[in-house]
Each structure stands twice: as C-alpha cells, then as structure tokens.
Scaffold this active site. Structure first.
Site, short mmCIF file in Angstrom:
data_model
loop_
_atom_site.label_atom_id
_atom_site.label_comp_id
_atom_site.label_asym_id
_atom_site.label_seq_id
_atom_site.Cartn_x
_atom_site.Cartn_y
_atom_site.Cartn_z
N LEU A 133 15.90 50.14 66.96
CA LEU A 133 17.34 49.64 66.80
C LEU A 133 17.66 48.40 67.54
O LEU A 133 18.19 47.44 67.28
CB LEU A 133 18.36 50.74 67.11
CG LEU A 133 19.58 50.39 67.35
CD1 LEU A 133 20.39 50.22 65.77
CD2 LEU A 133 20.57 51.62 67.90
N TYR A 186 29.41 46.13 60.87
CA TYR A 186 28.26 47.28 61.00
C TYR A 186 28.22 47.95 59.76
O TYR A 186 27.26 48.82 59.65
CB TYR A 186 28.76 48.08 62.26
CG TYR A 186 30.10 48.85 61.86
CD1 TYR A 186 29.91 49.98 61.24
CD2 TYR A 186 31.39 48.44 61.92
CE1 TYR A 186 31.13 50.99 61.19
CE2 TYR A 186 32.56 49.07 61.55
CZ TYR A 186 32.35 50.38 61.32
OH TYR A 186 33.59 51.10 60.88
N ASN A 248 23.15 60.33 69.57
CA ASN A 248 23.99 61.44 70.23
C ASN A 248 23.15 62.67 70.44
O ASN A 248 23.37 63.17 71.59
CB ASN A 248 25.01 62.05 69.20
CG ASN A 248 26.15 60.94 68.89
OD1 ASN A 248 26.42 60.09 69.73
ND2 ASN A 248 27.00 61.39 68.11
N GLU A 249 21.91 63.00 69.82
CA GLU A 249 21.17 64.15 69.98
C GLU A 249 20.13 63.67 71.06
O GLU A 249 19.52 64.42 71.95
CB GLU A 249 20.47 64.65 68.71
CG GLU A 249 21.52 65.16 67.77
CD GLU A 249 21.14 65.51 66.45
OE1 GLU A 249 19.94 65.67 66.34
OE2 GLU A 249 21.95 65.84 65.58
N ARG A 251 20.02 61.52 73.36
CA ARG A 251 20.23 61.45 74.77
C ARG A 251 20.33 62.67 75.68
O ARG A 251 20.11 62.65 76.73
CB ARG A 251 21.83 60.88 75.02
CG ARG A 251 22.78 61.26 74.33
CD ARG A 251 24.18 60.59 74.76
NE ARG A 251 24.08 58.89 73.94
CZ ARG A 251 24.95 58.44 73.29
NH1 ARG A 251 25.95 59.29 72.90
NH2 ARG A 251 24.76 57.31 72.90
N GLY A 347 8.25 60.65 103.78
CA GLY A 347 8.15 59.70 104.88
C GLY A 347 7.51 58.38 104.66
O GLY A 347 7.36 58.14 103.22
N GLU A 371 18.78 54.64 75.81
CA GLU A 371 19.62 55.45 74.86
C GLU A 371 21.16 55.32 75.29
O GLU A 371 21.55 56.36 75.43
CB GLU A 371 18.97 56.78 74.66
CG GLU A 371 17.88 56.76 73.82
CD GLU A 371 17.42 58.19 73.48
OE1 GLU A 371 18.18 58.71 73.15
OE2 GLU A 371 16.14 58.42 73.01
C1 LIG Z 1 11.65 51.06 78.56
C2 LIG Z 1 12.61 51.14 77.36
C3 LIG Z 1 12.44 51.56 76.30
C4 LIG Z 1 13.46 51.23 75.33
N1 LIG Z 1 13.08 52.33 74.00
C5 LIG Z 1 13.88 51.86 73.13
C6 LIG Z 1 13.67 52.23 71.75
O1 LIG Z 1 12.65 52.98 71.63
N2 LIG Z 1 14.22 51.97 70.69
C7 LIG Z 1 15.36 51.10 70.84
O2 LIG Z 1 16.11 50.73 69.88
N3 LIG Z 1 15.81 50.60 71.96
C8 LIG Z 1 14.88 51.04 73.36
N4 LIG Z 1 15.35 50.57 74.36
C9 LIG Z 1 16.60 49.66 74.44
C10 LIG Z 1 17.71 50.28 75.31
O3 LIG Z 1 17.93 51.18 74.56
C11 LIG Z 1 18.67 49.13 75.87
O4 LIG Z 1 17.81 48.38 77.11
C12 LIG Z 1 19.86 49.60 76.31
O5 LIG Z 1 20.62 50.24 75.44
C13 LIG Z 1 20.58 48.68 77.09
O6 LIG Z 1 20.72 47.24 76.26
P1 LIG Z 1 20.40 45.96 77.04
O7 LIG Z 1 19.09 46.02 77.62
O8 LIG Z 1 20.59 44.83 75.80
O9 LIG Z 1 21.36 45.93 78.23
P2 LIG Z 1 22.97 45.23 78.00
O10 LIG Z 1 23.49 45.87 76.86
O11 LIG Z 1 22.89 43.72 78.03
O12 LIG Z 1 23.56 45.69 79.23
C14 LIG Z 1 23.55 44.98 80.57
C15 LIG Z 1 24.60 45.66 81.56
O13 LIG Z 1 25.85 45.44 81.00
C16 LIG Z 1 26.54 46.68 81.00
N5 LIG Z 1 27.63 46.58 79.65
C17 LIG Z 1 27.32 46.17 78.52
N6 LIG Z 1 28.11 46.06 77.65
C18 LIG Z 1 29.27 46.86 78.61
C19 LIG Z 1 30.51 47.19 78.24
N7 LIG Z 1 31.03 47.05 77.04
N8 LIG Z 1 31.05 47.99 79.52
C20 LIG Z 1 30.73 48.22 80.55
N9 LIG Z 1 29.33 47.78 80.74
C21 LIG Z 1 28.71 47.24 79.67
C22 LIG Z 1 25.58 47.87 80.76
O14 LIG Z 1 25.84 49.02 81.06
C23 LIG Z 1 24.23 47.42 81.45
O15 LIG Z 1 24.41 47.70 82.98
C24 LIG Z 1 14.35 50.79 75.62
C25 LIG Z 1 14.59 49.87 76.77
C26 LIG Z 1 13.73 50.07 77.51
C27 LIG Z 1 13.90 49.40 78.89
#
Ligand SMILES: Cc1cc2nc3c(=O)[nH]c(=O)nc-3n(C[C@H](O)[C@H](O)[C@H](O)COP(=O)(O)OP(=O)(O)OC[C@H]3O[C@@H](n4cnc5c(N)ncnc54)[C@H](O)[C@@H]3O)c2cc1C
Length: 387
Positions: A133, A186, A248-249, A251, A347, A371
């Site tokens: 995604l 969307y 939803n599931e 997480r 430690g 997620e």
């Molecule tokens: C090891 C790893 C495995 C992953 N595996 C998958 C996978 O299999 N499939 C997949 O599709 N994705 C995967 N992901 C992606 C993951 O789901 C996203 O990294 C995650 O959803 C956060 O998105 P982002 O990294 O773009 O951070 P951002 O969305 O840029 O967020 C950065 C910060 O801003 C905050 N933030 C953003 N918007 C808001 C808001 N509206 N209100 C408050 N705070 C906000 C967030 O909480 C976060 O602290 C993976 C990521 C990692 C690191």
C-alpha cells in the site's frame, strides 16, 4: 442454574487445542529459529529453510480452508502464532503475520472463488505473500497513493512505485493498491493481485533497518505492468475498503508481535536477574529490581488482555475497530518500555550484541510505526470516542 455454570472464560484462558498449538510453535521457535536469530539480524536476511518450515508446519495458511491446503483455523490462532514466534524473533513473527493477517485475509474476504482457488493453496503451501500500500509520498495518508492503473478493458496497466513492503524479497504474490481513477480520489483505489514474474514488475532496493532486520522491506517498481482484469481483488474503485478492512485486522497481529517481543524481553531479564550477583547476592533479590520486573509483567498482562480481546471479538463477528487500535497502540508503546527495562536490568552487557535484549530493544521500535503510527491509532480511537 448454578452460578459456576455461567462463569465467562478468562480472556487469557486457552482451549486445549490453542495451548497445544502455542506449545508446538514455541518449541519450533526455540529449536529452529533461536539458533539463527542473531545471524539473520546481522546479515539482514531471513533463512529460506525457516520459511519452508513455516509452510510445513501450516503457519502460512492458518485461516485458509483445509480443502485449499490450509489449517482452517481461527484469527485468534494467527495472533497466537505471531505472539509466540515474537518471543524468540519478532522478524519471524512479522513474516507469518503479513502472510496471514493481511494477504490471506484479503483474499479470504474479497477474493472470487477462482482467485481463492488459484492463490490460497499456493499461499498456504509454498508462496510468500506481501501487502503493498505505502509509497514514498503516502504513508499515514495512504489513500493519496500515486501508483496509477490504466483500464485497458481486459487488463490494467500499472505504473508507479511502492515503498516499505514487508516480505517483498521472498514474496511470489503481492496484494497491491493503485488508483484507477485519480479524479475520483480514494474512490479510484483498486486492489490487484500481482504475481512476481509479471512483465513490468520488479522488486527493488532492500532497506537496511534499525530493527526486525531479518524481515525484508523493499521497494517495488511497476513500469507499465500489465495485469489481467481477473486479478482485480474486490471491485474496481473499492480498494480503499479492502485496505481499511484488512489493516483493521492486521493491527491486532502487530499488537501480538509486540506482546510476544515483550514476553521474550521479560524472560531474558528474569533469567539474568536471578544469575547476576552484585553486593553478594543475585540482583533479583533487590526489591527495586523485583518492582521493575513486576511492572514489566503487569504491562504485558494488560497488553495481552487488549490483544486477545480484539482477536476474540473479531472471531466472534463483533465490532473490533477501536479495540484493535487500542491493542496495537498500547502493545507497541508497552513493548518499547519493557524492552528498554530489560536492557537496563542487564546493565552494561544489555547494551552489547552478546545478549538478545539489545536486538529486542531495536526490534520494538517498529511497532509504533508500521500498520499505522501511534498517532494514527490514537486518531482512530478518538474518532470512535467523539463520533
Ligand atoms: C519496516 C517497515 C515495514 C513496513 N511494511 C509495510 C508493508 O508491508 N506494506 C505497506 O504498505 N507499508 C509498510 N510499511 C509502511 C508503514 O506502514 C509506514 O511507514 C507508516 O504507515 C508511516 O508512514 P510514513 O513512513 O510515510 O510516515 P508519515 O506518514 O510521513 O508520518 C511521519 C510522522 O508524522 C505523523 N503524522 C502523519 N500524519 C499525521 C496526522 N494527520 N496527525 C498526527 N500525526 C501525523 C506520524 O504519526 C509520524 O510520526 C512499513 C514500514 C516499515 C518501516
């Protein structure tokens, strides 16, 4: 009627079958994964033999019906498997988690009979799945994804890039989201089933990560990838529903991963506290250390109740959205705290790679990110509270 007859079971009470299943997974994790956990972490690579054993044990198709080669089990069973594997190696847990709670789940819920026949047997027996995604520009704001799907009648042409895709290095099948009608926002998002060898599709760079290093995380490149129409999962324009409902599931599974990780950290901390001597006695004899351990155990029990409750609600067909977000939010924050305490109880040696708590501490960080970050879980919970 006697009062004892209507006593509700404790949430943490496992049936005989669940207990046997958990014990089998635990034995497998200790005997077959633990000896390689550190090496896989250092090399950033998951051993294929262990994945093959996941398939042999039936761990990759827990909810897939038996007639399609799966175990015909419950969602709770998937959660139990993820929790138990994470006590030894959270990377192993996420391989199994993504397969069951995201990929198989999406197919079970949204797949046509033909898609289920074509793919679920493979997913249960030899094919790793991935769920794609996220993109560089769309993480928390997942539905602003930029990958496009052009409708050409009997097929779609997909162009774009995915980022952060767990299991991608090993996967043979990808549940992948693209927008088939950007003007509709969307409501243009559509889910596709992508086989790894489709022309125009390739797995790109693998990330070098802080934690869960053995679990692969890669980018995906779609360059005019031609996908047959029969590989649309669910309806065109309804991919956002596929994504929301599976995540939803899913997480709850991450909550289980973090729960198991914390259990593993506590186990190591207790063993070390009993054998490490200072001031002439084991450090476990000091009340301050005992209280640290007691707080960790209490934190873990609270998370277990949240995770098990959300999973059991899901299996019962009851609403679980808020409970799942709470379970994931709480368990991931808790796991960071417990892993950090486990390092402290060790430690100085806890800060080295010679002891497993250092790895668990690094592995815990991902729980508050993937997620849906903690902020996203809190926003789901707050929305349900205030609506
Ligand atoms: C090891 C790893 C495995 C992953 N595996 C998958 C996978 O299999 N499939 C997949 O599709 N994705 C995967 N992901 C992606 C993951 O789901 C996203 O990294 C995650 O959803 C956060 O998105 P982002 O990294 O773009 O951070 P951002 O969305 O840029 O967020 C950065 C910060 O801003 C905050 N933030 C953003 N918007 C808001 C808001 N509206 N209100 C408050 N705070 C906000 C967030 O909480 C976060 O602290 C993976 C990521 C990692 C690191």
């Amino acid at each position: 009627m006697q009062l004892t007859e209507c006593r509700a079971a404790a949430l943490t009470e496992l049936s005989e079958e669940e207990r046997l299943f958990r014990d089998t997974v635990r034995r497998f994790a200790v005997e077959k994964i633990r000896p390689y956990a550190r090496e896989m972490d250092e090399q950033g690579k998951f051993r294929r033999e262990i994945i093959d054993e996941f398939f042999e044990l039936g761990l990759m198709g827990l909810e897939v019906p038996e007639e399609l080669g799966g175990q015909g089990g419950s969602f709770f069973q998937s959660v139990l498997a993820v929790e138990t594997l994470a006590t030894v190696d959270p990377s192993a847990a996420v391989v199994v988690d993504v397969q069951n709670t995201l990929v198989n789940n999406a197919l079970l819920r949204w797949g046509t009979e033909d898609q289920k026949r074509r793919y679920l047997r493979r997913l249960a027996t030899d094919t790793v799945g991935a769920y794609a995604l996220s993109e560089a520009g769309s993480g928390s704001d997942a539905f602003s994804l930029a990958t496009r799907a052009e409708d050409r009648g009997d097929h779609f042409v997909l162009t774009g890039q995915k980022l952060w895709i767990t299991n991608a290095y090993e996967a043979g099948l990808f549940v992948l989201f693209a927008n088939a009608d950007p003007a509709a926002g969307y409501r243009g998002i559509t889910a596709f089933l992508i086989e790894r060898d489709l022309p125009g599709f390739r797995v790109g760079k693998k990330e070098d990560k802080l934690g869960i290093r053995a679990s692969s995380t890669c980018e995906l490149i779609l360059d005019g990838c031609r996908v047959p129409r029969e590989n649309v999962l669910g309806q065109v324009g309804k991919g956002y529903k596929v994504a929301i409902e599976t995540l939803n599931e899913g997480r709850i599974g991450i909550g289980a991963q973090m729960l198991g990780l914390a259990e593993g950290a506590l186990e190591h901390a207790m063993a070390y506290a009993k054998q490490r001597k200072q001031f002439g006695k084991p450090i476990a004899d000091f009340q301050a250390v005992q209280f640290q351990l007691a707080r960790m155990a209490t934190d873990i029990e609270a998370a277990r109740l949240l995770v098990y409750n959300a999973a059991r609600l899901k299996d019962a067909g009851a609403p679980f959205l808020t409970e799942a977000a709470m379970a994931k939010y709480f368990a991931s924050v808790m796991a960071e705290r417990v892993a950090s305490q486990a390092v402290e109880i060790h430690g100085g040696v806890g800060f080295t790679r010679d002891y497993p708590v250092e790895k668990l501490y690094r592995d815990a960080k991902i729980g508050t990110i993937y997620e849906g970050t903690s902020n996203m879980q809190l926003s789901t919970i707050a929305k349900q509270l205030l609506d």
